[in-house]
Design an enzyme around this catalytic site. Structure first.
Site, mmCIF file in Angstrom:
data_model
loop_
_atom_site.group_PDB
_atom_site.id
_atom_site.type_symbol
_atom_site.label_atom_id
_atom_site.label_comp_id
_atom_site.label_asym_id
_atom_site.label_seq_id
_atom_site.Cartn_x
_atom_site.Cartn_y
_atom_site.Cartn_z
ATOM 1 N N CYS A 2 48.535 50.808 36.118
ATOM 2 C CA CYS A 2 48.025 51.328 37.391
ATOM 3 C C CYS A 2 46.874 52.336 37.258
ATOM 4 C CB CYS A 2 49.127 51.933 38.235
ATOM 5 S SG CYS A 2 50.788 51.656 37.679
ATOM 6 N N ARG A 33 56.198 51.201 25.755
ATOM 7 C CA ARG A 33 57.081 52.313 26.117
ATOM 8 C C ARG A 33 58.103 52.489 25.019
ATOM 9 N NH1 ARG A 33 58.125 50.523 32.304
ATOM 10 N NH2 ARG A 33 55.938 50.236 32.828
ATOM 11 N N GLN A 43 53.091 42.875 31.480
ATOM 12 C CA GLN A 43 53.446 42.770 32.895
ATOM 13 C C GLN A 43 52.487 41.814 33.594
ATOM 14 O OE1 GLN A 43 52.990 46.989 33.866
ATOM 15 N NE2 GLN A 43 55.188 47.074 34.212
ATOM 16 N N ASP A 72 50.958 42.088 36.227
ATOM 17 C CA ASP A 72 50.738 43.216 37.120
ATOM 18 C C ASP A 72 49.621 42.948 38.123
ATOM 19 O OD1 ASP A 72 51.468 45.683 37.914
ATOM 20 O OD2 ASP A 72 50.716 46.761 36.147
ATOM 21 N N HIS A 120 47.602 45.298 41.530
ATOM 22 C CA HIS A 120 47.583 46.421 42.466
ATOM 23 C C HIS A 120 46.725 46.054 43.646
ATOM 24 C CE1 HIS A 120 48.838 48.229 38.649
ATOM 25 N NE2 HIS A 120 49.696 48.822 39.454
ATOM 26 N N LYS A 156 60.175 50.549 48.504
ATOM 27 C CA LYS A 156 59.945 49.332 47.733
ATOM 28 C C LYS A 156 60.906 48.214 48.118
ATOM 29 C CE LYS A 156 62.935 50.790 43.970
ATOM 30 N NZ LYS A 156 63.267 50.733 42.583
ATOM 31 N N HIS A 186 52.035 48.123 44.238
ATOM 32 C CA HIS A 186 52.236 47.605 42.876
ATOM 33 C C HIS A 186 53.123 46.385 43.028
ATOM 34 C CE1 HIS A 186 51.601 51.766 41.089
ATOM 35 N NE2 HIS A 186 52.003 52.069 42.299
HETATM 36 ZN ZN LIG Z 1 51.430 49.749 39.015
#
Ligand SMILES: [Zn+2]
Ligand SMILES: [Zn+2]
Length: 646
Positions: free
Chosen positions: A337, A366, A384, A386, A388, A472, A518
């Site tokens: 992000c 991580r 991910q 991912d 945005h 969320k 997200h």
């Molecule tokens: Zn994010």
């Protein structure tokens, strides 16, 4: 008389000293027969505990998670008693219920328990259970409790008691057995009809490796023998479907001690599978108006301090990477992000440009403790899917609906039919827990609920489960074995636009803050492939599976023809291979079955002459001798039945 409020709001007046069991009886005899535990106000109580004041009461049966917990914890007492009888001199420590069953940690001294001892432990515990002993709680003074365990030479229990306050220490008795315990038992051992000791493992006292290693005895119990049988069958099936086992058999991924723990290595077949998943999502995302971006694997420490991720993933995690000459500090990227926020910041946007949807298959790192690592589901580096979305507050509802559509498309194309959505909203009583404008929060929560409603999702609202930065929606998927997995999160975020000072020019010519969403329908490629393996047992949907067909020549003589078939299949975009080993067709079929290849194409004399292939489906169905173009039609038809276009 005291007033007891039931979960549905009904109020029962009962005599002071009545037990939850008595309350159940006043409702129905059937309920009373099934009640095994209860909660009074916020405390777990026994079904037999006398209630002495007004309050709210929840009754638990075997069908509630809380009821199961009481059942399993009570069984741990019975198993502890059995262990003491079978292994005199051992020291008991703690025995809680867990998600599936219970464990008891014991110091065995120099005795050892191994799998061959399990039946004897089960037999003894079941004998005790059948004697129908009541579980009885009693309060003891601290000195009395200490004296009891000092007398037994049990330093573990002594240590536990020393940390407790006088006046809140209780013992639980059943049969001749006594244990230090806070409570939460079933009324009587007699309802435990089946006990299974599942495994033993080492466990440090209080989870601290500086302490002595104890033996943890895991077990599970049921009110009916047939429930235990069904559970053991499920365990067997889960073992067969374990993604670590299947990943190896299907040659998808591996781990190397040299490379490091928790860092999966994707083998060619696994990488190709991943690529197909990525292409599938990219194609749908493109139609949904996403733009692909690419960002690096590291970023300056300051970037993550700004985003707030340093506080979450920084200090106890991977250490910064330094450039000794220039004194810079970089961190491995824990989230994509912040990078995407800076992409947004690289050019000025007006309301007419929004929404912007930036997508990336971004690999993040991580730190997870080595003991927590598990196959592909808990790793230290993962990718991910991912994206945005930066939009105006007014666009939030539409954007949310679009993301729901995309997620449903993904789940549907991969054969997940059983899922629920969970909408996580604020706890209105704790406004200090959340950042951002209350009106925006309200609008965002409503936008999510409306979107879930308009899309006809089967959803539940969880109060207080929102992140501090926004509400969320999570998709919870039930796999083929009935286990729940969390997949596909969609999160609204008011925090990062603030922290990164993101703006757009509104129709009023003023600067405004965009809202950020997200989202990741797969979650991560690693976790998703693991789930897919366990859900399908390796029988992936035809569009995704590494090899869709295997050509089995009857003998060497037919290899040329097999090559010709392979070429022709490739022209039809069917992924196939030839098994040209000098083995019998029978053996080749058995091995192809194990590899879960959907179609076996047998080619011999007759097929070569007629320019056909004999098709056998995985599992044994014989489709006879057909032409390659007919086979190709069949494959396309089967693919199109699961993989619709977005
Ligand atoms: Zn994010
Ligand atoms: Zn207990």
């Amino acid at each position: 008389m005291i007033k007891i409020t039931l979960p549905d709001g009904a109020i029962k007046e009962v005599a002071e000293g009545s037990s939850p069991f008595d309350v159940a009886k006043s409702i129905s005899e059937g309920l009373a027969r099934n009640v095994i535990s209860a909660k009074f106000d916020d405390t777990t109580v026994e079904a037999t505990t006398p209630l002495t004041k007004d309050g709210s009461l929840t009754l638990y049966t075997w069908n509630n998670d809380e009821g199961k917990k009481a059942f399993w914890h009570s069984t741990s007492h019975v198993v502890a008693q059995a262990l003491e009888e079978l292994y005199p001199g051992i020291k008991l420590t703690i025995g809680p219920a867990i998600e599936n069953g219970f464990y008891y940690d014991v110091d065995l001294g120099d005795q050892v328990i191994s799998e061959k001892d399990f039946p004897a432990i089960e037999k003894k515990a079941l004998e005790i259970a059948r004697e129908k002993h009541d579980f009885k709680m009693r309060e003891v003074s601290k000195s009395e409790a200490l004296a009891y365990y000092k007398g037994q030479n049990n330093a573990y229990k002594v240590e536990l008691i020393e940390n407790l306050t006088d006046g809140e220490i209780t013992f639980c008795d059943h049969s001749t057995f006594t244990d230090l315990c806070r409570g939460g038992h079933i009324p009587n051992t007699g309802i435990i009809k089946a006990i299974k000791i599942l495994s033993v493992a080492g466990a440090y006292w209080r989870g601290d490796e500086k302490n002595k290693q104890l033996t943890r005895v895991y077990g599970i119990s049921f009110p009916k023998q047939k429930e235990l049988t069904a559970y053991l069958e499920l365990l067997e099936e889960a073992k067969k479907r374990d993604h670590r086992k299947l990943g190896k058999e299907l040659e998808l991924f591996t781990f190397s001690q040299k490379v490091g723990q928790g860092l999966p290595l994707w083998l060619p077949k696994g990488a190709a599978l991943r690529e197909r998943l990525e292409d599938f999502l990219k194609k749908a995302q493109k139609k949904a108006g996403y733009e692909m971006v690419v960002t690096p694997h590291i970023g300056q420490k300051e970037l993550y301090v700004t985003s707030g991720h340093y506080a979450k993933y920084g200090e106890d995690s991977f250490q910064p990477i330094n450039t000794p000459k220039e004194g810079e500090e970089f961190l491995l990227k824990p989230m994509n992000c912040p990078h995407h926020c800076e992409i947004y910041n690289s050019s000025p946007f007006s309301y007419k440009d929004l929404p912007k949807r930036f997508a990336e298959f971004g690999t993040v790192y991580r730190y997870e403790q080595s003991g927590e690592l598990h196959g592909l589901t808990r790793v230290r580096g993962f990718t991910q899917d991912d994206a945005h979305i930066f939009c105006t507050q007014e666009q939030l509802n539409d954007e949310f609906k679009n993301v729901i559509d995309l997620t449903l498309y993904v789940l549907g194309s991969l054969g997940f039919e059983n899922f629920t959505a969970q909408v996580s909203v604020r706890d209105l009583e704790k406004p200090e827990k959340y950042i951002g404008d209350a009106t925006n929060w309200e609008k965002a929560e409503q936008a999510i609920i409306d979107a879930a409603e308009e899309k006809g999702l089967n959803y539940v609202i969880e109060t207080g489960e929102a992140a501090f930065y926004g509400p969320k929606l999570d998709f919870m998927v039930k796999d083929a074995l009935g286990r729940n997995w969390q997949l596909g999160t969609i999160q609204v975020d008011y925090n990062l636009p603030e922290r990164f000072d993101l703006t757009y020019k509104g129709s009023d010519n003023e600067l405004h803050r965009p809202v950020m969403i997200h989202r990741a329908p797969f979650g991560s490629m690693e976790r998703f492939v693991a789930l897919l393996l366990e859900h399908t047992g390796g029988n992936f949907p035809l569009w995704l599976i590494p090899k869709q067909a295997i050509i089995l020549p009857v003998s060497e003589k037919h290899e040329k023809y097999a090559e010709k078939v392979l070429n022709s299949l490739e022209n039809h975009e069917i992924r196939a291979l030839i098994d040209s080993r000098n083995e019998t067709v029978g053996k080749k079929i058995r091995e192809a079955e194990l590899k879960k290849i959907p179609f076996m194409l047998i080619v011999g004399e007759n097929e070569e002459e007629a320019e056909t292939i004999s098709v056998r489906k995985h599992g044994g169905e014989d489709l006879g001798s057909i032409s390659i173009s007919k086979f190709s039609d069949l494959v396309s038809k089967e693919i199109n039945s699961t993989l619709k276009s977005f």
